[in-house]
Design an enzyme around this catalytic site. Structure first.
Site, PDB file in Angstrom:
ATOM      1  N   ASP A   1      -7.871   7.911   4.586  1.00  0.00           N
ATOM      2  CA  ASP A   1      -7.536   6.703   5.337  1.00  0.00           C
ATOM      3  C   ASP A   1      -8.268   6.698   6.675  1.00  0.00           C
ATOM      4  O   ASP A   1      -8.713   7.741   7.165  1.00  0.00           O
ATOM      5  CB  ASP A   1      -6.032   6.651   5.618  1.00  0.00           C
ATOM      6  CG  ASP A   1      -5.213   6.556   4.340  1.00  0.00           C
ATOM      7  OD1 ASP A   1      -5.760   6.102   3.326  1.00  0.00           O
ATOM      8  OD2 ASP A   1      -4.028   6.949   4.377  1.00  0.00           O
TER       9      ASP A   1
HETATM   10  N1  URA Z   1      -2.902  10.621   1.403  1.00  0.00           N
HETATM   11  C1  URA Z   1      -2.757   9.665   2.341  1.00  0.00           C
HETATM   12  O1  URA Z   1      -1.682   9.099   2.480  1.00  0.00           O
HETATM   13  N2  URA Z   1      -3.808   9.373   3.121  1.00  0.00           N
HETATM   14  C2  URA Z   1      -5.013  10.000   3.041  1.00  0.00           C
HETATM   15  O2  URA Z   1      -5.929   9.699   3.801  1.00  0.00           O
HETATM   16  C3  URA Z   1      -5.142  10.986   2.057  1.00  0.00           C
HETATM   17  C4  URA Z   1      -4.077  11.290   1.246  1.00  0.00           C
END
Ligand code: URA
Length: 229
Positions: free
Chosen positions: A102
């Site tokens: 993310d």
């Molecule tokens: N899980 C998440 O919630 N975000 C990420 O960036 C990676 C795994």
């Protein structure tokens, strides 16, 4: 791959020249003269031009990046800078992330132009493990270890999450190892137990461990590349 494409690429000449050289009987595959450019080569075969073996070079590239917050893992985004900002390589736009993080997640991103290789990392069939360091808003409780091991029902998902290993470091920090890559999986797992992830960092994928400072990248070693075979 077609023989003429292979030759043009490895000899650095046009297909027209390749066609002439093939007609002139200068090319053998496994010791047999081949005159057709359409001949389909397999990776195991030995190609010789004018008596010299052409060693296939793999053009694929493999890197690890320590992603800071504020960068998206797609290679093109209208709103945010992408991880390619950090990658000082020719034709970096041909690279893609083997498993995205993310915008606000930091840590290990593997980049490659080898689609088969990245599929082995991202495909649910391969159960590739990823290790995250998680900082949460509410204190962690020991019963969560069992809950995550058992699997969690995420909102709008048909099946429980696969067994995940929670290693509680202190009240607000834990390491979580998961072998899937569902959308926002870690944040949703904690949301499902009424907690909230305030910081998320990926430190490991398979046996590849992040070992470079934030914002830096490096090529993977051959062992690291092969570890996903
Ligand atoms: N899980 C998440 O919630 N975000 C990420 O960036 C990676 C795994």
């Amino acid at each position: 791959m077609r023989l003429d494409k292979f030759l043009a690429h490895h000899l650095g000449v046009s297909r027209t020249i390749v066609t002439k050289e093939l007609k002139a009987k200068k090319v053998t595959v496994d010791g047999v003269i081949i005159k057709s450019g359409a001949y389909q080569l397999t990776p195991q075969q030995t190609v010789e031009y004018d008596g010299y073996e052409i060693t296939p070079i793999t053009n694929n590239r493999y890197f690890m990046l320590n992603k800071p917050q504020g960068y998206v893992c797609s290679t093109d985004d209208p709103d945010y800078p992408t991880i390619l900002y950090f990658i000082d390589e020719p034709m970096s736009e041909k690279l893609h992330a083997a498993g995205r993080l993310d915008l606000d997640t930091t840590g290990l991103v593997l980049l490659t132009d080898d689609g088969k290789w990245s599929h082995r990392i991202t495909s649910p069939k391969h159960h590739c493990q990823k290790v995250y360091v998680v900082t949460v808003e509410q204190p962690l409780t020991v019963d969560l270890i069992h809950t995550f091991e058992h699997g969690i029902q995420l909102h709008n998902e048909k099946s429980l999450t696969k067994p995940a290993l929670l290693n509680i470091i202190d009240d607000y920090h834990a390491e979580l190892t998961i072998s899937e890559g569902r959308y926002h999986q870690v944040k949703r797992m904690f949301a499902a137990v009424n907690n909230h992830v305030v910081e998320l960092h990926r430190k490991q994928i398979g046996t590849v461990i992040l070992d470079i400072p934030e914002g830096e990248y490096r090529p993977l070693t051959q062992d690291e590349i092969n570890s996903f075979s």
